[in-house]
Motif scaffolding. Sequence first.
Motif, PDB file in Angstrom:
ATOM      1  N   LEU A 198      -1.690   9.098 -17.599  1.00  0.00           N
ATOM      2  CA  LEU A 198      -2.962   8.586 -18.100  1.00  0.00           C
ATOM      3  C   LEU A 198      -3.953   8.306 -16.980  1.00  0.00           C
ATOM      4  CD1 LEU A 198      -1.575   6.135 -20.784  1.00  0.00           C
ATOM      5  CD2 LEU A 198      -2.405   8.477 -21.104  1.00  0.00           C
ATOM      6  N   PHE A 199      -3.447   8.163 -15.737  1.00  0.00           N
ATOM      7  CA  PHE A 199      -4.295   7.832 -14.600  1.00  0.00           C
ATOM      8  C   PHE A 199      -4.003   8.770 -13.442  1.00  0.00           C
ATOM      9  CE2 PHE A 199      -3.307   3.923 -16.910  1.00  0.00           C
ATOM     10  CZ  PHE A 199      -4.583   3.558 -17.311  1.00  0.00           C
ATOM     11  N   THR A 200      -5.052   9.133 -12.720  1.00  0.00           N
ATOM     12  CA  THR A 200      -4.868   9.936 -11.511  1.00  0.00           C
ATOM     13  C   THR A 200      -4.725   9.043 -10.286  1.00  0.00           C
ATOM     14  OG1 THR A 200      -7.263  10.162 -11.216  1.00  0.00           O
ATOM     15  CG2 THR A 200      -6.134  11.899 -12.458  1.00  0.00           C
ATOM     16  N   TYR A 201      -5.121   7.777 -10.421  1.00  0.00           N
ATOM     17  CA  TYR A 201      -4.997   6.821  -9.325  1.00  0.00           C
ATOM     18  C   TYR A 201      -4.953   5.411  -9.908  1.00  0.00           C
ATOM     19  CZ  TYR A 201      -6.174   4.033  -5.203  1.00  0.00           C
ATOM     20  OH  TYR A 201      -6.167   3.101  -4.199  1.00  0.00           O
ATOM     21  N   ILE A 202      -4.076   4.573  -9.350  1.00  0.00           N
ATOM     22  CA  ILE A 202      -4.007   3.155  -9.671  1.00  0.00           C
ATOM     23  C   ILE A 202      -3.986   2.418  -8.340  1.00  0.00           C
ATOM     24  CG2 ILE A 202      -2.641   1.287 -10.688  1.00  0.00           C
ATOM     25  CD1 ILE A 202      -1.439   3.399 -12.600  1.00  0.00           C
ATOM     26  N   GLY A 203      -4.934   1.496  -8.156  1.00  0.00           N
ATOM     27  CA  GLY A 203      -4.981   0.741  -6.914  1.00  0.00           C
ATOM     28  C   GLY A 203      -5.262  -0.721  -7.188  1.00  0.00           C
ATOM     29  N   PHE A 204      -4.872  -1.571  -6.252  1.00  0.00           N
ATOM     30  CA  PHE A 204      -5.147  -2.994  -6.377  1.00  0.00           C
ATOM     31  C   PHE A 204      -5.490  -3.545  -5.008  1.00  0.00           C
ATOM     32  CE2 PHE A 204      -0.680  -2.644  -5.468  1.00  0.00           C
ATOM     33  CZ  PHE A 204      -0.453  -3.645  -4.533  1.00  0.00           C
ATOM     34  N   GLY A 205      -6.126  -4.695  -5.000  1.00  0.00           N
ATOM     35  CA  GLY A 205      -6.484  -5.356  -3.756  1.00  0.00           C
ATOM     36  C   GLY A 205      -6.733  -6.828  -4.015  1.00  0.00           C
ATOM     37  N   PHE A 206      -7.063  -7.543  -2.949  1.00  0.00           N
ATOM     38  CA  PHE A 206      -7.243  -8.988  -3.030  1.00  0.00           C
ATOM     39  C   PHE A 206      -8.450  -9.419  -2.231  1.00  0.00           C
ATOM     40  CE2 PHE A 206      -2.876  -9.319  -4.337  1.00  0.00           C
ATOM     41  CZ  PHE A 206      -2.131  -8.530  -3.484  1.00  0.00           C
ATOM     42  N   SER A 207      -9.025 -10.529  -2.625  1.00  0.00           N
ATOM     43  CA  SER A 207      -9.811 -11.369  -1.745  1.00  0.00           C
ATOM     44  C   SER A 207      -9.036 -12.688  -1.729  1.00  0.00           C
ATOM     45  CB  SER A 207     -11.241 -11.568  -2.262  1.00  0.00           C
ATOM     46  OG  SER A 207     -11.242 -12.389  -3.413  1.00  0.00           O
ATOM     47  N   LEU A 208      -9.540 -13.692  -1.062  1.00  0.00           N
ATOM     48  CA  LEU A 208      -8.846 -14.976  -1.102  1.00  0.00           C
ATOM     49  C   LEU A 208      -8.915 -15.610  -2.488  1.00  0.00           C
ATOM     50  CD1 LEU A 208      -9.834 -16.537   2.339  1.00  0.00           C
ATOM     51  CD2 LEU A 208      -7.670 -15.449   1.689  1.00  0.00           C
ATOM     52  N   GLU A 209      -9.915 -15.197  -3.294  1.00  0.00           N
ATOM     53  CA  GLU A 209     -10.111 -15.809  -4.609  1.00  0.00           C
ATOM     54  C   GLU A 209      -9.728 -14.935  -5.795  1.00  0.00           C
ATOM     55  OE1 GLU A 209     -12.906 -15.612  -2.417  1.00  0.00           O
ATOM     56  OE2 GLU A 209     -12.387 -17.526  -1.530  1.00  0.00           O
ATOM     57  N   GLU A 210      -9.686 -13.598  -5.613  1.00  0.00           N
ATOM     58  CA  GLU A 210      -9.526 -12.720  -6.778  1.00  0.00           C
ATOM     59  C   GLU A 210      -8.530 -11.595  -6.535  1.00  0.00           C
ATOM     60  OE1 GLU A 210     -13.657 -12.547  -9.117  1.00  0.00           O
ATOM     61  OE2 GLU A 210     -13.792 -11.738  -7.074  1.00  0.00           O
ATOM     62  N   LEU A 211      -7.960 -11.137  -7.638  1.00  0.00           N
ATOM     63  CA  LEU A 211      -7.141  -9.940  -7.682  1.00  0.00           C
ATOM     64  C   LEU A 211      -8.014  -8.828  -8.242  1.00  0.00           C
ATOM     65  CD1 LEU A 211      -4.384  -8.378  -7.742  1.00  0.00           C
ATOM     66  CD2 LEU A 211      -4.077  -9.316 -10.055  1.00  0.00           C
ATOM     67  N   PHE A 212      -8.015  -7.669  -7.583  1.00  0.00           N
ATOM     68  CA  PHE A 212      -8.817  -6.527  -8.016  1.00  0.00           C
ATOM     69  C   PHE A 212      -7.905  -5.394  -8.467  1.00  0.00           C
ATOM     70  CE2 PHE A 212     -11.196  -8.530  -4.494  1.00  0.00           C
ATOM     71  CZ  PHE A 212     -12.296  -8.966  -5.199  1.00  0.00           C
ATOM     72  N   LEU A 213      -8.347  -4.657  -9.472  1.00  0.00           N
ATOM     73  CA  LEU A 213      -7.608  -3.500  -9.967  1.00  0.00           C
ATOM     74  C   LEU A 213      -8.582  -2.358 -10.158  1.00  0.00           C
ATOM     75  CD1 LEU A 213      -4.823  -2.507 -11.038  1.00  0.00           C
ATOM     76  CD2 LEU A 213      -5.571  -3.238 -13.294  1.00  0.00           C
ATOM     77  N   ARG A 214      -8.174  -1.156  -9.714  1.00  0.00           N
ATOM     78  CA  ARG A 214      -8.965   0.054  -9.929  1.00  0.00           C
ATOM     79  C   ARG A 214      -8.067   1.089 -10.592  1.00  0.00           C
ATOM     80  NH1 ARG A 214     -12.304   4.163  -5.997  1.00  0.00           N
ATOM     81  NH2 ARG A 214     -11.961   5.954  -7.346  1.00  0.00           N
TER      82      ARG A 214
END
Length: 141
Positions: free
Chosen positions: A3-19
Motif C-alpha cells: 500500500l506504500f512505497t515509503y514509510i518514514g518517521f522522525g522526532f523533534s523533542l516535542e512531536e513524533l512525525f510520520l510520512r
Amino acid sequence: TRLFTYIGFGFSLEELFLRLDPDEEALAVLPGLALDVQIMTGTASHRLRFTLTAPGPDTFILYSAQPDQPFTEAGRYGSICRSKVIELAVPFKELHLQAGQEFRMSLAATHDGFEIERYPRHHPLALTVPDRDFEAMMWKV
C-alpha cells in the motif's frame, strides 16, 4: 499488494512525525481503507486513525486505552496533510510520553474493519522518546 512505497518517521523533542508515500494504484483498488498507527507504552495504548482514501484526510482521531479497558476517543487533530504523500505530527504529551521513555509503534491498514496489512509485519518498532542529548548521541563524522 504493497500500500506504500515509503514509510518514514522522525522526532523533534516535542512531536513524533510520520510520512507515508501511498501507492495510489493499490489504494484505488480498495476504497474505504483506513490506517491505525498503534502506539503502545508500558501503561497505555493509543491509536491514531485516519482514512487513506483521496483526497483526505484533514484530521486524525486519537484513541487511548488503559490496560484492560476499551479504547475511547481522546481528541481530533489537524496536524495531518496529504498531497502526494501523507504527513502527520502528534505531540508526545498527548501520548503521555516523556523524554527517555520507550514505546512501540506499528501501522495497521484496515478495510471494512478487517486488518489487511501490518507494518512491520511481525513485531512493532521499539523506539525511545528523544531527549536533549539525542542529536549529540546520534551524530557521527
